[in-house]
Write an enzyme that holds these catalytic residues in place. Structure first.
Site, PDB file in Angstrom:
ATOM      1  N   ARG A  24       0.791  -1.239   0.000  1.00  0.00           N
ATOM      2  CA  ARG A  24       0.000   0.000   0.000  1.00  0.00           C
ATOM      3  C   ARG A  24       0.823   1.289   0.000  1.00  0.00           C
ATOM      4  NH1 ARG A  24      -5.057   0.464   3.771  1.00  0.00           N
ATOM      5  NH2 ARG A  24      -3.515   0.365   5.442  1.00  0.00           N
ATOM      6  N   ASP A  25       2.124   1.191   0.053  1.00  0.00           N
ATOM      7  CA  ASP A  25       2.940   2.408  -0.022  1.00  0.00           C
ATOM      8  C   ASP A  25       4.178   2.141  -0.871  1.00  0.00           C
ATOM      9  OD1 ASP A  25       3.556   5.063   0.438  1.00  0.00           O
ATOM     10  OD2 ASP A  25       4.628   4.658   2.305  1.00  0.00           O
ATOM     11  N   LEU A  26       3.989   1.362  -1.923  1.00  0.00           N
ATOM     12  CA  LEU A  26       5.112   1.045  -2.807  1.00  0.00           C
ATOM     13  C   LEU A  26       5.474   2.282  -3.611  1.00  0.00           C
ATOM     14  CD1 LEU A  26       6.833  -1.460  -3.567  1.00  0.00           C
ATOM     15  CD2 LEU A  26       5.342  -1.725  -5.557  1.00  0.00           C
ATOM     16  N   ASN A  30      10.897   3.599  -1.250  1.00  0.00           N
ATOM     17  CA  ASN A  30      10.817   2.418  -0.386  1.00  0.00           C
ATOM     18  C   ASN A  30      11.446   1.185  -1.022  1.00  0.00           C
ATOM     19  OD1 ASN A  30       9.562   3.799   1.666  1.00  0.00           O
ATOM     20  ND2 ASN A  30       7.495   3.277   1.008  1.00  0.00           N
TER      21      ASN A  30
END
Length: 204
Positions: A24-26, A30
């Site tokens: 959900r935060d690719l 990251n």
């Protein structure tokens, strides 16, 4: 080298999704590379088990630029799936193959008109087709990591992936990545002007 990075990201996502986890935060910030060239995905602070359902989990999260279209609709019945990670991966793939620095404005245009932007910046043809598939607005039409890994295997067997040419370009992009021998202040993950991929020691 760019294809090698992409393959490793796919393998990491295949592992994560196989555990029914959505990152959900690719985003490029990251994704990390250690000094051996191993790619790892980090920052699972917003990760979610697919079988966990609540109104809180349906709220848009993660970097706005990398959010899949279905995350922005504000539908209270929406439940996230791992296809949101695949949309973000399409943007990351563009960053790997775009010959120029990827500004926020350029990335926003890519979301709206992916084919035109890829053509404008002469993105590798094979990468362009994958980017267009990953950036489809219908999440059900986006390929899975397993689908893309099979595609890459087939393209490699056919000799369709020009590793030498792409690797040479990628070497130029990543030449300023700090190694494990840098000082602690320089070693922390940070955005690099010439490359979206970061360094670090995170595991997936």
């Amino acid at each position: 080298m760019a294809w090698s990075y992409f393959r490793q990201i796919l393998q990491a996502l295949q592992f994560i999704h196989g555990k029914d986890i959505i990152h959900r935060d690719l985003k490029s910030d990251n994704i990390f590379i250690d000094d051996s060239g191993t790619v790892k995905i980090g920052d699972f602070g917003l990760a979610l088990k697919m079988d966990v359902s609540s109104t809180t989990n349906s709220l848009p999260v993660g970097a706005y630029l990398y959010r899949a279209p279905e995350m922005k609709k504000g539908d209270p019945t929406y439940k996230p799936t791992n296809k949101v990670d695949m949309y973000a991966l399409g943007l990351i793939l563009f960053q790997l193959f775009c010959p120029r620095q990827c500004s926020e404005r350029k990335m926003l245009k890519l979301r709206d008109s992916p084919e035109q932007v890829c053509e404008k910046y002469k993105v590798d043809e094979t990468a362009k087709h994958l980017i267009l598939e990953l950036l489809q607005t219908d999440p059900l039409k986006r390929p899975s990591p397993a689908d893309l890994l099979r595609r890459l295997d087939g393209l490699e067997r056919e000799g369709a992936l020009c590793f030498d040419k792409i690797g040479q370009a990628a070497d130029t992009k990543v030449q300023n990545i700090p190694t494990e021998n840098t000082s602690s202040s320089d070693h922390r993950p940070r955005e690099l002007e010439s490359c979206p991929i970061q360094t670090g020691s995170y595991n997936y």
